[in-house]
Design a protein around this motif. Structure first.
Motif, mmCIF file in Angstrom:
data_model
loop_
_atom_site.group_PDB
_atom_site.id
_atom_site.type_symbol
_atom_site.label_atom_id
_atom_site.label_comp_id
_atom_site.label_asym_id
_atom_site.label_seq_id
_atom_site.Cartn_x
_atom_site.Cartn_y
_atom_site.Cartn_z
ATOM 1 N N GLY A 1 34.864 48.011 49.096
ATOM 2 C CA GLY A 1 36.108 48.135 50.257
ATOM 3 C C GLY A 1 37.516 48.072 49.729
ATOM 4 O O GLY A 1 38.383 48.534 50.174
ATOM 5 N N ILE A 2 37.586 47.367 48.832
ATOM 6 C CA ILE A 2 38.983 47.364 47.996
ATOM 7 C C ILE A 2 39.619 48.711 47.642
ATOM 8 O O ILE A 2 40.599 48.982 48.004
ATOM 9 N N ALA A 3 38.654 49.546 47.024
ATOM 10 C CA ALA A 3 39.087 50.792 46.653
ATOM 11 C C ALA A 3 39.077 51.584 47.966
ATOM 12 O O ALA A 3 40.395 52.313 48.018
ATOM 13 N N GLU A 4 38.446 51.505 48.936
ATOM 14 C CA GLU A 4 38.967 52.157 50.342
ATOM 15 C C GLU A 4 40.223 51.677 50.694
ATOM 16 O O GLU A 4 41.187 52.513 51.341
ATOM 17 N N TYR A 5 40.424 50.363 50.603
ATOM 18 C CA TYR A 5 41.790 49.959 51.218
ATOM 19 C C TYR A 5 43.084 50.745 50.515
ATOM 20 O O TYR A 5 43.795 51.143 51.131
ATOM 21 N N TYR A 6 42.794 50.697 49.189
ATOM 22 C CA TYR A 6 43.904 51.222 48.430
ATOM 23 C C TYR A 6 43.940 52.730 48.494
ATOM 24 O O TYR A 6 44.919 53.276 48.440
ATOM 25 N N ALA B 1 39.001 37.241 41.964
ATOM 26 C CA ALA B 1 37.847 37.012 42.642
ATOM 27 C C ALA B 1 38.687 36.782 44.239
ATOM 28 O O ALA B 1 37.671 36.796 45.246
ATOM 29 N N HIS B 2 39.628 36.301 44.431
ATOM 30 C CA HIS B 2 40.148 36.212 45.828
ATOM 31 C C HIS B 2 41.579 36.525 46.040
ATOM 32 O O HIS B 2 42.355 36.357 44.728
ATOM 33 N N PHE C 1 38.938 43.422 40.015
ATOM 34 C CA PHE C 1 38.438 42.578 40.714
ATOM 35 C C PHE C 1 37.275 42.254 40.634
ATOM 36 O O PHE C 1 36.355 43.167 39.795
ATOM 37 N N THR C 2 36.405 41.114 40.820
ATOM 38 C CA THR C 2 35.061 40.919 40.528
ATOM 39 C C THR C 2 34.470 41.775 41.424
ATOM 40 O O THR C 2 34.838 42.208 42.597
ATOM 41 N N GLU C 3 33.133 41.628 41.316
ATOM 42 C CA GLU C 3 32.223 42.517 42.269
ATOM 43 C C GLU C 3 31.886 42.075 43.751
ATOM 44 O O GLU C 3 31.918 42.655 44.490
ATOM 45 N N ASP C 4 32.316 40.558 43.737
ATOM 46 C CA ASP C 4 32.224 39.821 44.857
ATOM 47 C C ASP C 4 33.464 39.645 45.347
ATOM 48 O O ASP C 4 33.616 38.440 46.185
ATOM 49 N N VAL D 1 46.492 34.657 44.653
ATOM 50 C CA VAL D 1 45.199 35.237 43.879
ATOM 51 C C VAL D 1 44.413 34.225 43.157
ATOM 52 O O VAL D 1 45.075 33.249 42.662
ATOM 53 N N LEU D 2 43.289 34.282 43.127
ATOM 54 C CA LEU D 2 42.418 33.362 42.206
ATOM 55 C C LEU D 2 41.723 34.231 41.143
ATOM 56 O O LEU D 2 41.001 35.172 41.476
ATOM 57 N N LEU D 3 42.027 33.978 39.859
ATOM 58 C CA LEU D 3 41.350 34.758 38.948
ATOM 59 C C LEU D 3 40.113 33.970 38.493
ATOM 60 O O LEU D 3 40.353 32.870 38.266
ATOM 61 N N ARG D 4 39.226 34.673 37.873
ATOM 62 C CA ARG D 4 37.980 34.233 37.334
ATOM 63 C C ARG D 4 37.552 34.983 36.088
ATOM 64 O O ARG D 4 37.861 36.119 35.837
ATOM 65 N N ARG D 5 37.577 34.166 35.094
ATOM 66 C CA ARG D 5 37.071 34.390 33.824
ATOM 67 C C ARG D 5 35.688 34.745 33.652
ATOM 68 O O ARG D 5 34.925 33.761 33.792
#
Length: 119
Positions: free
Chosen positions: A48-53, A111-112, A30-33, A99-103
């Motif tokens: 927060g993502i790491a905590e969720y998983y 990113a989302h 994931f992106t930082e934000d 999902v929204l991917l950002r390059r």
């Protein structure tokens, strides 16, 4: 690389980290934000993502099917998927995932991320 291949490349890394129960590796996809909406209140950012998983039960695995992709700009790719989250001790949970991917110069990241339950 076509849009589906871009999406699969990133989601294969996400899936491998989910299946191995490696929350920090999941978050690195994931992106930082990143805005993240799983089945709990949303969070923003990799911590927060790491905590969720990390809160997911060991043995949970993910299997996804790409349903649609849309290239929004050269650096933004939208993906829509079905995902089966399987557990060792309860029935499989099937969800829709957008999902929204950002390059960036470092490659593609999520990113989302938004999950919704199937009816």
């Amino acid at each position: 690389m076509n849009d589906t291949a871009v999406l699969r490349d990133l989601l294969d890394r996400w899936k491998a980290a989910v299946d191995a129960h490696r929350p920090e590796q999941v978050a690195a996809c994931f992106t930082e934000d990143a805005i993240f909406q799983g089945l709990h209140p949303y969070t923003v950012g990799r911590t927060g993502i790491a905590e969720y998983y990390a809160s997911q039960p060991p043995g949970m695995t993910a299997a996804y099917r790409v349903l649609e992709t849309r290239r929004l700009t050269d650096d933004l790719l939208l993906g829509y998927l079905d995902v089966d989250f399987a557990f060792p001790d309860r029935p499989t949970l099937t969800v829709n995932l957008g999902v929204l991917l950002r390059r960036s110069p470092d490659g593609w990241s999520i990113a989302h991320y938004q999950v919704s339950l199937l009816p």
